[in-house]
Write a protein that holds these residues in place. Structure first.
Motif, PDB file in Angstrom:
ATOM      1  N   ARG A 139       0.833  -1.201   0.000  1.00 23.00           N
ATOM      2  CA  ARG A 139       0.000   0.000   0.000  1.00 23.00           C
ATOM      3  C   ARG A 139       0.870   1.255   0.000  1.00 23.00           C
ATOM      4  O   ARG A 139       0.537   2.266  -0.635  1.00 23.00           O
ATOM      5  CB  ARG A 139      -0.932  -0.014   1.216  1.00 23.00           C
ATOM      6  N   GLY A 140       2.009   1.189   0.709  1.00 23.52           N
ATOM      7  CA  GLY A 140       2.921   2.324   0.714  1.00 23.52           C
ATOM      8  C   GLY A 140       3.479   2.617  -0.666  1.00 23.52           C
ATOM      9  O   GLY A 140       3.611   3.777  -1.072  1.00 23.52           O
ATOM     10  N   SER A 143       0.903   4.307  -2.738  1.00 27.82           N
ATOM     11  CA  SER A 143       0.765   5.717  -2.381  1.00 27.82           C
ATOM     12  C   SER A 143       1.808   6.562  -3.099  1.00 27.82           C
ATOM     13  O   SER A 143       1.548   7.702  -3.493  1.00 27.82           O
ATOM     14  CB  SER A 143       0.891   5.891  -0.864  1.00 27.82           C
ATOM     15  N   LYS A 144       3.012   6.007  -3.292  1.00 25.39           N
ATOM     16  CA  LYS A 144       4.045   6.727  -4.042  1.00 25.39           C
ATOM     17  C   LYS A 144       3.641   6.900  -5.502  1.00 25.39           C
ATOM     18  O   LYS A 144       3.871   7.943  -6.111  1.00 25.39           O
ATOM     19  CB  LYS A 144       5.368   5.972  -3.965  1.00 25.39           C
ATOM     20  N   LYS A 148      -0.316  10.305  -3.278  1.00 27.72           N
ATOM     21  CA  LYS A 148      -1.177  10.539  -2.122  1.00 27.72           C
ATOM     22  C   LYS A 148      -1.500   9.195  -1.495  1.00 27.72           C
ATOM     23  O   LYS A 148      -1.276   8.138  -2.099  1.00 27.72           O
ATOM     24  CB  LYS A 148      -2.470  11.255  -2.529  1.00 27.72           C
ATOM     25  N   ASP A 149      -2.021   9.244  -0.286  1.00 27.24           N
ATOM     26  CA  ASP A 149      -2.282   8.004   0.435  1.00 27.24           C
ATOM     27  C   ASP A 149      -3.357   7.165  -0.255  1.00 27.24           C
ATOM     28  O   ASP A 149      -4.398   7.690  -0.662  1.00 27.24           O
ATOM     29  CB  ASP A 149      -2.735   8.329   1.866  1.00 27.24           C
ATOM     30  N   VAL A 150      -3.063   5.885  -0.411  1.00 22.42           N
ATOM     31  CA  VAL A 150      -4.071   4.924  -0.855  1.00 22.42           C
ATOM     32  C   VAL A 150      -4.617   4.270   0.409  1.00 22.42           C
ATOM     33  O   VAL A 150      -3.894   3.559   1.105  1.00 22.42           O
ATOM     34  CB  VAL A 150      -3.471   3.869  -1.805  1.00 22.42           C
ATOM     35  N   SER A 151      -5.850   4.530   0.714  1.00 24.94           N
ATOM     36  CA  SER A 151      -6.405   4.143   2.006  1.00 24.94           C
ATOM     37  C   SER A 151      -6.641   2.644   2.127  1.00 24.94           C
ATOM     38  O   SER A 151      -6.778   1.928   1.130  1.00 24.94           O
ATOM     39  CB  SER A 151      -7.726   4.876   2.250  1.00 24.94           C
ATOM     40  N   ARG A 152      -6.709   2.200   3.366  1.00 26.83           N
ATOM     41  CA  ARG A 152      -7.059   0.805   3.631  1.00 26.83           C
ATOM     42  C   ARG A 152      -8.484   0.508   3.173  1.00 26.83           C
ATOM     43  O   ARG A 152      -8.803  -0.620   2.807  1.00 26.83           O
ATOM     44  CB  ARG A 152      -6.903   0.497   5.121  1.00 26.83           C
ATOM     45  N   THR A 220      11.169   2.120   1.791  1.00 28.04           N
ATOM     46  CA  THR A 220       9.733   2.160   2.028  1.00 28.04           C
ATOM     47  C   THR A 220       9.452   2.207   3.514  1.00 28.04           C
ATOM     48  O   THR A 220       9.933   1.370   4.267  1.00 28.04           O
ATOM     49  CB  THR A 220       9.051   0.916   1.434  1.00 28.04           C
ATOM     50  N   ASP A 223       4.047   0.532   6.494  1.00 29.46           N
ATOM     51  CA  ASP A 223       2.704   1.090   6.385  1.00 29.46           C
ATOM     52  C   ASP A 223       1.711   0.403   7.297  1.00 29.46           C
ATOM     53  O   ASP A 223       0.531   0.731   7.296  1.00 29.46           O
ATOM     54  CB  ASP A 223       2.205   1.052   4.933  1.00 29.46           C
ATOM     55  N   ASP A 225       0.257  -2.411   7.300  1.00 28.36           N
ATOM     56  CA  ASP A 225      -0.796  -3.278   6.785  1.00 28.36           C
ATOM     57  C   ASP A 225      -0.723  -4.637   7.457  1.00 28.36           C
ATOM     58  O   ASP A 225       0.352  -5.172   7.702  1.00 28.36           O
ATOM     59  CB  ASP A 225      -0.648  -3.471   5.271  1.00 28.36           C
TER      60      ASP A 225
END
Length: 229
Positions: A139-140, A143-144, A148-152, A220, A223, A225
């Motif tokens: 997920r991190g 986001s790169k 922007k953040d890719v949410s859970r 990285t 994150d 997860d």
């Protein structure tokens, strides 16, 4: 409860075995042309009735040992050439699919369809596309790619739709879980394998996806997860 499930499973297996014994697969009493025709009808019926792609192993149960599934499918597709649907190879099997040319007509009708892709938001579809090309990916790392953040919640929605599953842990600090696409993803998007995805360079040229975002920073951050069942 466990005993009931075992009994039901055993009964289902006995019924399946009995059905297979009742089917004359070889059809030796029929002329070759009628035999082939019957095999075609059987295979099309199985594919039509199935809710998921039908594998070769499934189809050989209803035809003779000398029957070529590939040639049979070719003949079926030739018969469907003037129809608005076809039999296509997806996710390791075959499935009936509406021809792409009739997509606008179906969307205009607002008729409910079996495709789960229609319920995805643009952002969810973009995240799913990125995972398909970059998997296994955390997920991190996603986001790169998007800046922007890719949410859970986004990942959770794609998992709930059956498009994603958890991959191996990343070798980066914190060992976060990665995400990979599923056979359901291949089926819904009409792909036989991941090799059938559109060329990545064309998507990069269109500004829809960037591999450089992952290469710019090899460190990285964890994150957090966790693997969900």
């Amino acid at each position: 409860m466990a005993g009931t499930r075992t009994a039901n499973t055993s009964r289902s297996e006995r019924t399946k075995a009995a059905d297979e014994r009742m089917i004359d697969r070889e059809l030796e009493d029929l002329p070759a042309e009628l035999r082939w025709r019957e095999w075609m009808l059987r295979v099309e019926a199985v594919i039509f009735a199935s809710a998921e792609p039908v594998t070769r192993e499934t189809l050989v149960r209803v035809v003779g040992r000398a029957c070529s599934i590939d040639l049979l499918i070719d003949d079926l597709r030739e018969e469907l050439r003037t129809r608005p649907y076809d039999i296509v190879a997806v996710a390791g099997g075959w499935q009936h699919r509406t021809r792409a040319a009739y997509g606008p007509v179906i969307r205009a009708s607002a008729a409910p369809t079996r495709s789960g892709a229609a319920s995805l938001s643009e952002h969810e579809a973009a995240v799913l596309m990125a995972i398909a090309y970059l998997q296994p990916v955390t997920r991190g790392e996603l986001s790169k790619v998007f800046g922007k953040d890719v949410s859970r919640d986004t990942i959770g929605s794609l998992r709930d739709a059956g498009f994603l599953s958890s991959g191996p842990r990343s070798p980066t600090p914190g060992a976060p879980y990665t995400y990979v696409t599923t056979k359901q993803f291949l089926s819904v998007f009409g792909l036989e394998t991941l090799r059938d995805l559109p060329d990545l360079e064309r998507l990069e040229d269109a500004g829809l996806l960037s591999r450089q975002a992952l290469a710019q920073d090899t460190t990285t951050e964890p994150d957090g997860d966790v693997l969900e069942d």
